[in-house]
Design an enzyme around this catalytic site. Structure first.
Site, PDB file in Angstrom:
ATOM      1  N   SER A 659       6.962  18.232 -25.189  1.00  0.00           N
ATOM      2  CA  SER A 659       6.805  19.080 -26.378  1.00  0.00           C
ATOM      3  C   SER A 659       6.224  20.455 -26.050  1.00  0.00           C
ATOM      4  CB  SER A 659       5.907  18.381 -27.411  1.00  0.00           C
ATOM      5  OG  SER A 659       4.590  18.231 -26.917  1.00  0.00           O
ATOM      6  N   LYS A 702      -0.465  18.760 -35.093  1.00  0.00           N
ATOM      7  CA  LYS A 702      -0.531  19.947 -34.251  1.00  0.00           C
ATOM      8  C   LYS A 702      -0.796  21.199 -35.079  1.00  0.00           C
ATOM      9  CE  LYS A 702       2.517  18.118 -30.644  1.00  0.00           C
ATOM     10  NZ  LYS A 702       3.850  18.210 -30.001  1.00  0.00           N
TER      11      LYS A 702
END
Length: 803
Positions: A659, A702
């Site tokens: 990611s 996040k």
């Protein structure tokens, strides 16, 4: 070459895109008290169809394995479905162990129709009561006493006749015969008087010797006359025993006849009663005939002995219309599954009998359904192999595999096997299912029906309504207070967030129930009548606070400058990446600085994490994809000759996942082109070799992690996060983030290509390559291409100089 614009945009997302809108206005209720109906199977059409097939399918091997994540309600859903189905099925027969009169160490089985076992026990108890009333009274009957007297008289006549002959013979030799009980004494007689030992000792020696000789002769004569005495006694005892047996048989005949008439349609019970009829008289004689034992037993001891000897040990009981049994064995040890044989201590010695056999869950579920936890079953010694053997042979054998290593038990039992007809349902993880498929050939033969529960449930009006009914049912079952519509909407939103999808509900309903229960606690603490959205929010925030120590500690270290993260300004080769961490129940996002440096050389792109063995396989794969895209973009006209190092700063543990690939490429391109990157933006996303940005996990955490840092430092309106466009459907952000976006204090961008991200980070366009593959000067790729060409030329010059 230019990037596609269809999937992404340089425009920030609006607040409506950041979370799914949940509206339950169609329910037309104020609280869950107003709801009607019951919950059914919540989504899971594949699992439901498999379950229906597996339950309905009869035949060997069609047992079920239910798999899926824990917390999805697998056990409760399966139990409820199976219980509802079992209630409509006929009750199975009952089983009992009975005394094997010929070999007590091998108890026999007795099969009874449903709901008849208790009736039989009552009948046998009444029979035992009748026996206690009948005996020993039957031995006091005048007819019995007369017959017994006749037998005793015959023996006494023979004995008396023999003794009379001996007395006449002794009198002729001046010796008296004195009989006392079973003792016969011979005494000298002088002048008509029998002498005792003292008087005999005072006689002259010659006379004493003479009398001794006479006594010896008489003893020999006595032995001759009583030679047949043992035969007389044996005949007497046999006649008495036969009389006793006949008396017992005549006394119990009407009692047993009554039982035989009552159970004339049950052949198994009739066989048992005939065995009782054959062997009971011997026990009655042992208990009640006085001459057969010296110990005098109390009535309580006699009754207990009869109960142990005669009463069936009823292992299973079922109501007449109670349906098939459904048993969930929470701890599937060998003993809990197959039963055990208990022991009692008599004079320090362990002893047992068929009454001490205790059934296991296999017998309790016989004729129905047995639900087991697969992981617990597999870790128990002997349990898994024994269960497979029972399912293959369709027999339950009661034995203890632990006896081989134990010296305590001096007496063991080997009960007869009981036919087994049970549907076993294992509940476990997918990992266990696939491991068993691979490593245990018998597993596929015995568990042919997989019931696979999805991790999510598609969001629809039907599934949402069904979830609400399940929430209501849980609250009523646990005694929780009713929920308002607003509270229900927040719980549905929480389920969507747990599923990380705006169109999917989380299958882990237990998490929703947990929030419900904690909100109820807060509601009661404030003495409110209903649980409102305020209580739900407080419960969620309280849970975050309880589990947030590590997240808060990391944020504190960033604030203090221990962990270096900039949220303003610009830097070359430095990008704020986003990570997500899971510690126990805590799942939180945190920014991480990703840096790249470039210099003359030919090592290519070096992943520092991989070099020090901190980078895991997927992370390394992402770095190789990054290198492939870099070569694809700039290596067509000249070979890429550079040495670049990329790392995630201040990371001291293992790193996995791809990611951060987009962030790493942005840092690398910034370092190559020497173009500064905005530090007010953070980025997450993986990429492929074509530069397309791909979805990642944990996107909500996040974003919220970086937002929290910016909020602590002060929101400027310039800060924001760049995410993959494919992650738009996964956004279920908290309300404070949505409010900040709505007020223009924070921005979230969704991109479909890495160059869209670079344009946001650098305010420079990608640039388009001409027919020769050269990018326009001043564009991002033009600057990068120029720098790479210079690095190549410098390396060539260095290489030629070395030559």
């Amino acid at each position: 070459m230019s990037y596609p614009v269809a999937k992404g945009s340089l425009q920030a997302l609006n607040s409506e895109q950041l979370s799914a809108q949940v509206d339950l206005g169609h329910l037309n209720i104020e609280t869950t008290e107003d709801l009607e109906g019951t919950s059914g199977f919540l989504g899971q059409p594949r699992a439901k169809e498999s379950l229906e097939f597996g339950i309905a399918m009869r035949g060997s091997g069609y047992n079920l394995y239910v798999m899926g994540e824990s917390g999805t309600g697998r056990q409760s859903l399966v139990s409820k479905y199976v219980k509802d189905l079992a209630d409509s099925q006929p009750s199975p027969n009952e089983w009992a162990y009975i005394n094997n009169f010929d070999n007590p160490r091998e108890p026999m089985t007795l099969e009874l129709p449903s709901a008849r076992g208790d009736d039989l026990l009552k009948a046998i108890n009444a029979f035992i009561g009748d026996l206690m009333d009948t005996f020993p009274a039957a031995f006091e009957n005048p007819t019995y006493q007369r017959k017994r007297s006749a037998i005793d008289k015959d023996f006494n006549q023979k004995y008396d006749a023999a003794m009379a002959i001996v007395e006449r013979f002794a009198n002729q030799h001046e010796v008296a015969v004195v009989a006392d009980s079973n003792t016969v004494m011979l005494l000298p007689v002088i002048e008509g008087k029998a002498l005792d030992e003292t008087e005999f000792a005072q006689l002259p020696e010659e006379l004493r010797l003479e009398f001794q000789r006479r006594i010896n002769d008489i003893e020999e004569y006595l032995s001759e006359q009583l030679l047949e005495l043992p035969t007389w006694r044996r005949t007497n005892s046999e006649q008495l025993r036969q009389l006793n047996i006949e008396t017992v048989q005549q006394a119990i005949k009407p009692l047993l006849k009554e039982l035989e008439v009552k159970y004339q349609s049950q052949l198994s019970v009739l066989r048992y009663l005939r065995a009782v009829k054959t062997h009971l008289p011997e026990l009655i004689l042992d208990l009640f005939a006085e001459e057969l034992g010296i110990e005098v037993r109390s009535d309580q001891e006699r009754k207990q002995t009869l109960q142990t000897y005669l009463r069936p040990n009823l292992l299973t009981q079922h109501e007449m219309n109670g349906g098939a049994p459904v048993v969930y064995e929470m701890l599937p040890t060998y003993q809990n599954l197959f039963g055990r044989i208990e022991y009692a201590t008599q004079q320090g010695i362990p002893v047992t009998n068929f009454q001490l056999i205790r059934p296991g869950s296999l017998l309790k579920a016989n004729g129905g359904y047995l639900i087991l936890d697969a992981e617990k079953l597999l870790i128990e010694p002997f349990a898994w192999d024994a269960l497979k053997l029972a399912l293959k042979t369709k027999q339950v054998k009661m034995e203890s595999p632990f006896l081989d290593v134990s010296l305590m038990h001096t007496i063991t039992l080997s009960p007869m096997s009981i036919p087994l007809n049970v549907k076993v349902i294992l509940i476990g993880s997918r990992d266990i299912y696939y491991q068993l498929q691979e490593w245990d050939p018998e597993f596929n033969e015995l568990f042919r029906v997989p019931v696979d529960f999805d991790n999510f449930i598609p969001r629809s009006l039907e599934t949402v309504d069904n979830l609400i009914l399940r929430i209501k049912a849980y609250g009523e079952d646990k005694g929780l207070r009713p929920l308002t519509v607003a509270a229900l909407e927040r719980l549905i939103a929480f389920s969507l967030r747990e599923a990380e999808h705006q169109s999917r509900l989380s299958a882990q309903v237990i998490k929703v129930f947990k929030v419900f229960a904690e909100a109820d606690f807060l509601c009661r603490h404030q003495d409110d009548r209903h649980i409102d959205v305020y209580h739900i929010d407080r419960a969620l925030n309280a849970a975050d606070y309880r589990n947030g120590r590590i997240a808060d500690q990391m944020m504190l270290e960033i604030q203090e400058g221990t962990i270096l993260i900039d949220t303003e300004g610009e830097r070359v080769g430095c990008v704020n990446g986003l990570t997500v961490m899971e510690v126990g129940e805590s799942r939180f996002g945190s920014p991480a600085r990703i840096t790249a440096t470039v210099h003359v050389g030919a090592k290519g792109v070096v992943d520092i994490e991989r070099e020090v063995e901190l980078g895991q396989a997927i992370h390394s794969k992402g770095m190789m994809i990054l290198s492939g895209f870099l070569g694809h973009e700039f290596g067509r006209n000249f070979p890429l000759t550079l040495s670049a190092h990329i790392t995630m700063e201040q990371s001291y543990g293992h790193i996995d996942g791809d990611s951060a690939t987009v962030a790493e490429y942005c840092a690398l391109l910034s370092s190559i082109a020497q173009v500064p990157v905005k530090q007010s933006l953070a980025i997450t996303g993986s990429m492929n070799q074509l530069g397309e940005v791909q979805a990642v996990g944990g996107v909500n955490e996040k974003i919220e992690g970086y937002f929290k840092l910016c909020e602590l430092r002060g929101l400027t309106g310039q800060q924001g996060v760049i995410i993959p466009a494919d992650n738009l459907k996964h956004l279920m952000l908290k309300q404070n983030v949505i409010e900040a976006v709505r007020n223009g204090q924070f921005a979230i961008y969704a991109v479909g290509h890495v160059y869209q991200a670079m344009e946001l980070l650098t305010a420079k366009t990608q640039g388009t390559a001409d027919a020769n593959g050269n990018f326009a000067e001043g564009t991002l790729n033009g600057l990068a291409q120029k720098a790479l060409k210079q690095l190549f030329d410098h390396y060539q010059e260095t290489d030629e100089g070395d030559e």
